[in-house]
Design a protein around this motif. Sequence first.
Motif, mmCIF file in Angstrom:
data_model
loop_
_atom_site.group_PDB
_atom_site.id
_atom_site.type_symbol
_atom_site.label_atom_id
_atom_site.label_comp_id
_atom_site.label_asym_id
_atom_site.label_seq_id
_atom_site.Cartn_x
_atom_site.Cartn_y
_atom_site.Cartn_z
ATOM 1 N N SER A 2 10.672 11.780 8.165
ATOM 2 C CA SER A 2 9.980 11.191 7.328
ATOM 3 C C SER A 2 8.748 10.484 8.139
ATOM 4 O O SER A 2 8.822 10.316 9.294
ATOM 5 C CB SER A 2 10.525 10.000 6.474
ATOM 6 O OG SER A 2 10.618 8.980 7.407
ATOM 7 N N ASN A 16 11.451 1.174 4.078
ATOM 8 C CA ASN A 16 11.388 1.209 2.830
ATOM 9 C C ASN A 16 9.907 0.714 2.299
ATOM 10 O O ASN A 16 9.829 0.321 1.133
ATOM 11 C CB ASN A 16 12.224 0.484 1.796
ATOM 12 C CG ASN A 16 12.390 -0.937 2.202
ATOM 13 O OD1 ASN A 16 11.602 -1.442 3.059
ATOM 14 N ND2 ASN A 16 13.139 -1.600 1.586
ATOM 15 N N LEU A 17 8.945 0.897 2.900
ATOM 16 C CA LEU A 17 7.421 0.662 2.641
ATOM 17 C C LEU A 17 6.980 1.864 1.636
ATOM 18 O O LEU A 17 7.271 3.003 1.845
ATOM 19 C CB LEU A 17 6.833 0.513 3.836
ATOM 20 C CG LEU A 17 7.206 -0.430 4.844
ATOM 21 C CD1 LEU A 17 6.012 -0.384 6.173
ATOM 22 C CD2 LEU A 17 6.941 -1.815 4.090
ATOM 23 N N SER A 18 6.013 1.254 0.644
ATOM 24 C CA SER A 18 5.278 2.101 -0.118
ATOM 25 C C SER A 18 4.059 2.669 0.706
ATOM 26 O O SER A 18 3.950 2.295 1.798
ATOM 27 C CB SER A 18 4.710 1.445 -1.554
ATOM 28 O OG SER A 18 3.931 0.469 -1.073
ATOM 29 N N GLU A 19 3.461 3.692 0.177
ATOM 30 C CA GLU A 19 2.297 4.002 0.991
ATOM 31 C C GLU A 19 1.119 3.187 1.153
ATOM 32 O O GLU A 19 0.729 3.084 2.224
ATOM 33 C CB GLU A 19 1.770 5.515 -0.034
ATOM 34 C CG GLU A 19 0.916 6.371 0.997
ATOM 35 C CD GLU A 19 0.465 7.716 0.070
ATOM 36 O OE1 GLU A 19 -0.803 7.650 -0.112
ATOM 37 O OE2 GLU A 19 1.619 8.307 -0.059
ATOM 38 N N ASN A 20 0.934 2.242 0.169
ATOM 39 C CA ASN A 20 -0.020 1.137 0.195
ATOM 40 C C ASN A 20 0.489 0.194 1.326
ATOM 41 O O ASN A 20 -0.265 -0.261 2.211
ATOM 42 C CB ASN A 20 -0.327 0.502 -1.180
ATOM 43 C CG ASN A 20 -1.226 1.483 -1.981
ATOM 44 O OD1 ASN A 20 -1.994 2.321 -1.423
ATOM 45 N ND2 ASN A 20 -1.349 1.247 -3.236
ATOM 46 N N GLN A 21 1.732 -0.248 1.230
ATOM 47 C CA GLN A 21 2.292 -1.324 2.415
ATOM 48 C C GLN A 21 2.268 -0.637 3.888
ATOM 49 O O GLN A 21 2.062 -1.303 4.638
ATOM 50 C CB GLN A 21 3.858 -1.398 1.789
ATOM 51 C CG GLN A 21 3.863 -2.363 0.549
ATOM 52 C CD GLN A 21 5.189 -2.537 0.187
ATOM 53 O OE1 GLN A 21 5.989 -1.589 0.303
ATOM 54 N NE2 GLN A 21 5.735 -3.703 -0.348
ATOM 55 N N ARG A 23 -0.081 1.437 4.870
ATOM 56 C CA ARG A 23 -1.337 1.533 5.151
ATOM 57 C C ARG A 23 -1.663 0.176 5.984
ATOM 58 O O ARG A 23 -2.274 -0.138 6.722
ATOM 59 C CB ARG A 23 -2.448 2.119 4.078
ATOM 60 C CG ARG A 23 -3.809 2.262 4.823
ATOM 61 C CD ARG A 23 -4.686 2.573 3.666
ATOM 62 N NE ARG A 23 -6.013 2.689 4.138
ATOM 63 C CZ ARG A 23 -6.938 1.604 4.242
ATOM 64 N NH1 ARG A 23 -6.670 0.250 3.673
ATOM 65 N NH2 ARG A 23 -8.110 1.983 4.850
#
Length: 94
Positions: A2, A16-21, A23
């Motif tokens: 990943s 476990n970060l989102s795509e925005n987090q 970035r």
Amino acid sequence: MSILKIISKDFEISDNLSENQLREAMVDAFAYLIDNDFPKLIQILYKADVDQYELKKLLETVEGLSSAEVIADAYIARQMAKVETWKKYSAKKD
């Protein structure tokens, strides 16, 4: 493989970060490196195989984004390309 696993080799980030987090975390990290540890910034970009000429062009032409945002976007894009390549070739082995 990943993108978070790849990036965690260079940065301490949550898995476990989102795509925005992700970035946002990368922008903050690169802003810090620009101001405080430029040699480490160069080392990370070199190790990640971010094209220095493309990055230079982006830094000169992209408007409305900070240098840290441009660098973070280029870094993330390069790491995502690695993940896609890995998926493509690992799928062929199955």
